[in-house]
Scaffold this active site. Sequence first.
Site, PDB file in Angstrom:
ATOM      1  CG  ASP A  30      -2.055   0.952   1.118  1.00 29.61           C
ATOM      2  OD1 ASP A  30      -3.206   0.497   1.036  1.00 29.61           O
ATOM      3  OD2 ASP A  30      -1.801   2.189   1.084  1.00 29.61           O
ATOM      4  CG  ASN A  87     -12.373  -0.856   4.186  1.00 27.66           C
ATOM      5  OD1 ASN A  87     -12.716  -1.345   5.259  1.00 27.66           O
ATOM      6  ND2 ASN A  87     -11.222  -0.227   4.018  1.00 27.66           N
ATOM      7  N   GLY A  93     -15.456   3.052   4.210  1.00 27.51           N
ATOM      8  CA  GLY A  93     -14.210   3.732   3.856  1.00 27.51           C
ATOM      9  C   GLY A  93     -13.582   3.267   2.561  1.00 27.51           C
ATOM     10  CD  GLN A  94     -14.945  -0.458  -2.253  1.00 30.41           C
ATOM     11  OE1 GLN A  94     -16.071  -0.737  -1.837  1.00 30.41           O
ATOM     12  NE2 GLN A  94     -14.411  -1.068  -3.298  1.00 30.41           N
ATOM     13  CB  SER A  95     -10.791   5.424  -1.195  1.00 33.04           C
ATOM     14  OG  SER A  95      -9.640   4.633  -1.000  1.00 33.04           O
ATOM     15  CG  HIS A 100      -8.617  -2.889  -2.209  1.00 37.52           C
ATOM     16  ND1 HIS A 100      -9.587  -2.229  -2.952  1.00 37.52           N
ATOM     17  CD2 HIS A 100      -8.458  -2.169  -1.076  1.00 37.52           C
ATOM     18  CE1 HIS A 100      -9.977  -1.157  -2.289  1.00 37.52           C
ATOM     19  NE2 HIS A 100      -9.315  -1.109  -1.142  1.00 37.52           N
ATOM     20  CG  LEU A 101      -7.715  -9.561   1.938  1.00 38.74           C
ATOM     21  CD1 LEU A 101      -9.026  -9.395   2.696  1.00 38.74           C
ATOM     22  CD2 LEU A 101      -7.428 -11.039   1.663  1.00 38.74           C
ATOM     23  CG  HIS A 102      -6.909  -2.782   3.271  1.00 36.14           C
ATOM     24  ND1 HIS A 102      -6.112  -1.671   3.082  1.00 36.14           N
ATOM     25  CD2 HIS A 102      -8.118  -2.459   2.739  1.00 36.14           C
ATOM     26  CE1 HIS A 102      -6.803  -0.718   2.484  1.00 36.14           C
ATOM     27  NE2 HIS A 102      -8.030  -1.175   2.256  1.00 36.14           N
TER      28      HIS A 102
HETATM   29  P1  5GP Z   1      -9.768   1.526   0.501  1.00 34.57           P
HETATM   30  O1  5GP Z   1      -9.856   2.889   1.156  1.00 34.57           O
HETATM   31  O2  5GP Z   1     -10.475   1.508  -0.824  1.00 34.57           O
HETATM   32  O3  5GP Z   1     -10.187   0.377   1.405  1.00 34.57           O
HETATM   33  O4  5GP Z   1      -8.235   1.278   0.255  1.00 34.57           O
HETATM   34  C1  5GP Z   1      -7.563   1.772  -0.859  1.00 34.57           C
HETATM   35  C2  5GP Z   1      -6.103   1.641  -0.539  1.00 34.57           C
HETATM   36  O5  5GP Z   1      -5.382   1.734  -1.760  1.00 34.57           O
HETATM   37  C3  5GP Z   1      -5.565   2.724   0.380  1.00 34.57           C
HETATM   38  O6  5GP Z   1      -4.974   2.129   1.526  1.00 34.57           O
HETATM   39  C4  5GP Z   1      -4.558   3.469  -0.486  1.00 34.57           C
HETATM   40  O7  5GP Z   1      -3.431   3.898   0.233  1.00 34.57           O
HETATM   41  C5  5GP Z   1      -4.212   2.446  -1.538  1.00 34.57           C
HETATM   42  N1  5GP Z   1      -3.858   3.005  -2.834  1.00 34.57           N
HETATM   43  C6  5GP Z   1      -4.603   3.878  -3.566  1.00 34.57           C
HETATM   44  N2  5GP Z   1      -3.976   4.193  -4.717  1.00 34.57           N
HETATM   45  C7  5GP Z   1      -2.812   3.486  -4.703  1.00 34.57           C
HETATM   46  C8  5GP Z   1      -1.726   3.411  -5.626  1.00 34.57           C
HETATM   47  O8  5GP Z   1      -1.702   4.041  -6.684  1.00 34.57           O
HETATM   48  N3  5GP Z   1      -0.692   2.595  -5.277  1.00 34.57           N
HETATM   49  C9  5GP Z   1      -0.678   1.880  -4.107  1.00 34.57           C
HETATM   50  N4  5GP Z   1       0.400   1.104  -3.877  1.00 34.57           N
HETATM   51  N5  5GP Z   1      -1.697   1.922  -3.219  1.00 34.57           N
HETATM   52  C10 5GP Z   1      -2.742   2.733  -3.512  1.00 34.57           C
END
Ligand code: 5GP
Length: 114
Positions: A30, A87, A93-95, A100-102
Site C-alpha cells: 500500500d 472495505n 471507507g472504500q476509496s 482489495h484485501l488489506h
Molecule cells: P480503501 O480505502 O479503498 O479500502 O483502500 C484503498 C487503498 O489503496 C488505500 O490504503 C490506499 O493507500 C491504496 N492506494 C490507492 N492508490 C494506490 C496506488 O496508486 N498505489 C498503491 N500502492 N496503493 C494505492
Amino acid sequence: MADCIFCKMARGEIQPDIVYEDDEVLAFRDMNPQAPTHFLVIPRRHIATTNDLEAGDTELVGKLYLAARQVATAEGIAERGYRMVMNCNPEAGQSVYHIHLHVLGGRPMNWPPG
Ligand code: 5GP
Ligand code: ZN
C-alpha cells in the site's frame, strides 16, 4: 475498466511494489501504509465491490486469502498475527472501487476498528 487504477496495475501499465502475482491475483504494498507491513491483494479482474461478487467468484476469493497468507508468512508476520480487511462502499471507507484485501501487521491491532 480503462481508468481503474488497480486494473492498470493488473495490466502492468502502473508498477506498484509487487509482493505476489499469478494469473488471477496480484499483491502489492500500500502506498500509504497504516502498519509496518501493509499490502493489498486484488483479483486481476475488475470487481467493483464485494456486493458485486457472484457465485462463480468463490474460488477467486479463496485465492485472495491464500495469497495473503503466503505473503504474510514471507513477511514474517504470520505467527504474530495480522489483520485482513475488505472495505465495501463509502461508510466502510472504500476509496478504490476494485476489490482489495488489506493485509496489515507488524504492530498490535485494536478492536473494534474505527
Ligand atoms: P480503501 O480505502 O479503498 O479500502 O483502500 C484503498 C487503498 O489503496 C488505500 O490504503 C490506499 O493507500 C491504496 N492506494 C490507492 N492508490 C494506490 C496506488 O496508486 N498505489 C498503491 N500502492 N496503493 C494505492
Ligand atoms: Zn479495476
